[in-house]
Design a protein around this motif. Structure first.
Motif, mmCIF file in Angstrom:
data_model
loop_
_atom_site.group_PDB
_atom_site.id
_atom_site.type_symbol
_atom_site.label_atom_id
_atom_site.label_comp_id
_atom_site.label_asym_id
_atom_site.label_seq_id
_atom_site.Cartn_x
_atom_site.Cartn_y
_atom_site.Cartn_z
ATOM 1 N N SER A 1 0.842 -1.215 0.000
ATOM 2 C CA SER A 1 0.000 0.000 0.000
ATOM 3 C C SER A 1 0.868 1.252 0.000
ATOM 4 C CB SER A 1 -0.918 0.018 1.231
ATOM 5 O OG SER A 1 -1.708 -1.136 1.279
ATOM 6 N N GLU A 2 1.919 1.226 0.812
ATOM 7 C CA GLU A 2 2.795 2.401 0.904
ATOM 8 C C GLU A 2 3.434 2.703 -0.455
ATOM 9 O OE1 GLU A 2 3.154 4.259 3.495
ATOM 10 O OE2 GLU A 2 2.688 3.083 5.274
ATOM 11 N N GLY B 1 0.871 3.541 -3.207
ATOM 12 C CA GLY B 1 0.312 4.872 -2.891
ATOM 13 C C GLY B 1 1.169 6.007 -3.408
ATOM 14 N N GLU C 1 6.966 7.822 1.805
ATOM 15 C CA GLU C 1 6.129 6.622 1.573
ATOM 16 C C GLU C 1 7.006 5.455 1.096
ATOM 17 O OE1 GLU C 1 3.575 7.063 2.915
ATOM 18 O OE2 GLU C 1 2.458 8.823 2.306
ATOM 19 N N SER D 1 -3.993 -1.263 -0.394
ATOM 20 C CA SER D 1 -5.176 -0.521 0.029
ATOM 21 C C SER D 1 -6.016 -0.035 -1.154
ATOM 22 C CB SER D 1 -4.754 0.688 0.890
ATOM 23 O OG SER D 1 -5.876 1.182 1.580
ATOM 24 N N PHE E 1 -6.001 3.491 -3.231
ATOM 25 C CA PHE E 1 -5.054 3.949 -4.258
ATOM 26 C C PHE E 1 -5.478 3.567 -5.665
ATOM 27 C CE2 PHE E 1 -2.690 5.924 -1.257
ATOM 28 C CZ PHE E 1 -2.306 5.083 -0.227
ATOM 29 N N ILE F 1 -5.959 13.707 -0.384
ATOM 30 C CA ILE F 1 -5.242 12.454 -0.040
ATOM 31 C C ILE F 1 -4.468 12.648 1.265
ATOM 32 C CG2 ILE F 1 -3.260 11.017 -0.679
ATOM 33 C CD1 ILE F 1 -4.189 11.047 -3.536
ATOM 34 N N VAL G 1 -6.705 10.435 3.333
ATOM 35 C CA VAL G 1 -6.094 9.102 3.207
ATOM 36 C C VAL G 1 -4.977 8.935 4.236
ATOM 37 C CG1 VAL G 1 -4.791 7.578 1.661
ATOM 38 C CG2 VAL G 1 -6.699 8.935 0.769
ATOM 39 N N ASP G 2 -4.087 9.924 4.326
ATOM 40 C CA ASP G 2 -3.037 9.814 5.349
ATOM 41 C C ASP G 2 -3.634 9.989 6.740
ATOM 42 O OD1 ASP G 2 -1.554 10.754 2.742
ATOM 43 O OD2 ASP G 2 -0.055 9.820 4.038
#
Ligand code: 3HC
Length: 316
Positions: A44-45, A48, A75, A108, A111, A124, A128-129
């Motif tokens: 995900s990181e 993203g 990220e 996730s 994204f 985002i 999101v964060d």
């Protein structure tokens, strides 16, 4: 020790709030659960980075560009911490990447939505964060040691990510009418995907039970989602923006906001690969992974030569 005795001792250790370390005995299912969650978190990181990366060359000012560059670099580093934490459980980086490329591992859902304009970069960061840090603050107390320590480092940086996003939204919400419209449109498009980041309702979450018993997760999906909603709605009100949920209301008795139902059909469609950008995200990741093969080969060759040199010195 018999297996049951080992399992009982393991659970007592967990219940005593001790951290499980890589060399400790652990049930195979605990290992598999941690590998799955940590590797998907790492994916995900890294994935993203794509939606935000599209806006580095289009940032409105040099300051905005520098902040976005720093965030995206963070990220990548978060992905590195998490892949390294997963590797301590006995899975290789190559295997995790292969699982991602073959669709056997998730990342996730959030994204898989497009970033249409600069307000999306603000949404985002803010939403999101903001959702990620709500989840990750809880994960600092996860029972697996390397994961917990990774979270401690990541949370410090994630709070900056949330603040820089909220700063963008504040500027746009207080800017020209067109900027204000863009900020509201971005909130409309990112609010529900951000709520989906916390996963299905606990009573529909196949992994939550073990996750909680083994203290891999320290709170259920619904509790964390509620924490995020209660924190974020006042922030939207401060900006004069409207949360896109006609059923949103404050419940004085519970002290929480009540919301409408998430579109779970959309959630399951997106996590099974049929979201707006799933194909694009995976094609990009595969292409860039291929293009970067020479870097990995050079680093491995260098490591082998250094090891041989050290060995020679040691023998000499
Ligand atoms: N997107 C994709 N897959 C999801 C999902 C989502 N939003 N929510 C749930 N799923 C998947 C789960 O991975 C699980 O799939 P699997 O069985 O193939 O592993 C399945 O749906 C059932 O969900 P469960 O609720 O039973 O699974 P979990 O108990 O693992 O809960 C989770 C899901 C809340 C995502 C949990 O895995 C978790 O807390 N993971 C760590 C945090 C994380 O991964 N965050 C990603 C956010 S992005 C990020 O941090 C980057 C930041 O910089 C913005």
């Amino acid at each position: 020790m018999e297996l049951q005795e080992k399992l009982d001792a393991f659970q007592q250790y967990i219940d005593a709030e001790e951290k499980i370390e890589p060399k400790d005995w652990m049930p195979d299912e605990y290992r598999r659960h941690c590998i799955r969650q940590i590797s998907q978190h790492a994916h995900s990181e890294v994935i993203g980075m794509q939606p935000e990366g599209n806006w580095i060359t289009r940032a409105p000012t040099l300051r905005a560009k520098k902040i976005l560059l720093a965030k995206i670099q963070d990220e990548g580093g978060h992905g590195l911490y998490l892949y390294s934490a997963a590797e301590t459980l006995g899975i290789s980086r190559d295997e995790m990447i292969r699982q991602l490329h073959e669709g056997k591992a998730k990342y996730s859902s959030v994204f898989n939505y497009p970033t249409l304009n600069w307000a999306d970069i603000g949404a985002i960061g803010w939403l999101v964060d903001g959702a990620a840090v709500t989840n990750q603050l809880s994960l600092r107390r996860t029972s697996y040691g390397p994961y917990s320590r990774a979270m401690l480092r990541i949370c410090n940086e994630e709070s900056f990510h949330q603040r820089q996003g909220y700063e963008i939204m504040t500027k746009m919400a207080n800017g020209t009418p067109e900027q204000r419209r863009m900020a509201q449109d971005a909130l409309d498009r990112w609010w529900w995907p951000a709520l989906m980041m916390f996963g299905p309702h606990d009573n529909n979450s196949p992994r939550t039970y073990n996750g909680i018993v083994w203290k891999i997760k320290r709170a259920g999906n619904d509790e964390l989602r509620q924490r995020f909603i209660d924190k974020t709605v006042p922030q939207a009100e401060f900006l004069g923006l409207k949360i896109p949920d006609p059923q949103l209301q404050w419940n004085e008795a519970t002290g929480h906001y009540e919301t409408g139902e998430i579109n779970w059909d959309e959630f399951h469609r997106v996590i099974s690969g049929d979201g707006p950008c799933n194909r694009q995200r995976m094609e990009h990741h595969k292409r860039v992974h291929e293009e970067g093969a020479w870097v990995r080969e050079a680093a491995e060759a260098f490591a082998r030569r250094r090891k041989a040199e050290n060995l020679t010195e040691a023998i000499a």
